[in-house]
Design a protein around this motif. Structure first.
Motif, short mmCIF file in Angstrom:
data_model
loop_
_atom_site.label_atom_id
_atom_site.label_comp_id
_atom_site.label_asym_id
_atom_site.label_seq_id
_atom_site.Cartn_x
_atom_site.Cartn_y
_atom_site.Cartn_z
N GLN A 1 7.84 32.70 15.69
CA GLN A 1 8.97 32.13 16.44
C GLN A 1 9.69 33.24 17.19
N TYR A 2 9.94 32.98 18.46
CA TYR A 2 10.70 33.93 19.29
C TYR A 2 12.19 33.76 19.00
N VAL A 3 12.81 34.82 18.44
CA VAL A 3 14.23 34.76 18.07
C VAL A 3 14.95 35.93 18.76
N THR B 1 7.15 36.06 10.64
CA THR B 1 7.09 34.76 11.30
C THR B 1 8.12 34.63 12.41
N GLU B 2 8.98 35.64 12.57
CA GLU B 2 9.98 35.67 13.64
C GLU B 2 9.92 37.03 14.31
#
Length: 265
Positions: free
Chosen positions: A144-146, A163-164
């Motif tokens: 995930q793009y954060v 995961t980020e």
């Protein structure tokens, strides 16, 4: 399209502090810089030079106390980037010499650790552009793009365990996987007109079909004007500023990108 891109940095230096800045975009095949403004407050002498990758760098020493850097440029940029599904893989012995540094492992892109993984991810894809596309899809599907969470620079191996990630991290992983397939890949830092929230942005380019093509794991499409400021092997080469001596806290940083209705005069 015409874009006006601006960046502002503010510091408060306890002592005179040496800096190397990398904040000036240069004209090239994908962009034309028509107007620039570069203001140092207070004004101090600066020496400009080009680094080994052709990036425009400014070397200076800030005075003690408040110090700000403000840049602005009007740039003619494409409203979308070129794509080339099926563009062929270039064998290493046929690559231009200028691409070789982007084929080797680097500080944050340990491509020598990704050979098996890269081969598995791209099995069944035509060598070249289509392999790069498969890599981008893997990163998007697993991460995930954060924005705003990447305070520390981490390597591709570390990114792959998460995961980020931020744009810089995702670019590191894409670069490492491409290089593991003997595809030259380089990091790009610059502006993206459609980026939300607005900030400086990082993506990567891969050399296939006898030219560089843009890949961006953070964006579902490649529309919107891009302005490249710096190219390098990884984040260590494309820092927009490096300061030397005791760590210096940045007080404020702001970035704006706006589309102009007509060419600048």
């Amino acid at each position: 399209m015409w874009l006006r891109a601006s960046c502002s940095l503010e510091f408060n230096a306890p002592v005179a502090t040496p800096f190397i800045l990398m904040l000036r975009p240069r004209s090239g095949a994908q962009q034309w810089v028509a107007r620039e403004q570069y203001v140092l407050t207070p004004s101090v002498p600066a020496i400009e030079f080009a680094d080994p990758f052709g990036n425009l760098c400014q070397r200076l020493t800030s005075p003690e106390g408040p110090f700000s850097i403000r840049t602005s440029a009007d740039i003619l940029a494409a409203d979308h980037v070129d794509t080339a599904p099926g563009a062929w893989f270039i064998e290493v012995q046929n690559l231009p010499e200028s691409t070789i540094p982007f084929l080797l492992p680097s500080r944050y892109c340990e491509s020598d650790r990704f050979s098996t993984m890269a081969a598995s991810l791209t099995a069944g894809y035509q060598p070249g552009y289509d392999q790069c596309t498969a890599i981008v899809h893997y990163i998007r599907d697993t991460m995930q793009y954060v924005p705003g969470t990447g305070q520390l620079i981490i390597s591709a191996s570390e990114v792959n365990e998460r995961t980020e990630a931020v744009c810089r991290d995702m670019a590191h992983l894409g670069i490492a996987l491409c290089r593991a397939l003997s595809i030259p890949a380089r990091m790009v830092v610059g502006y993206l007109e459609t980026l939300q929230p607005m900030d400086l942005h990082a993506w990567f380019e891969a050399y296939v079909g006898n030219r560089w093509y843009t890949f961006d794991p953070t964006q579902n499409d490649l529309s919107g004007g891009r302005v490249a400021i710096a190219y390098g092997r990884d984040a260590a080469d494309v820092a927009l500023y490096n300061q030397f001596g005791d760590p210096l806290e940045i007080l404020d940083m702001s970035v704006t990108v706006e589309r102009l209705n007509q060419p600048p005069t």
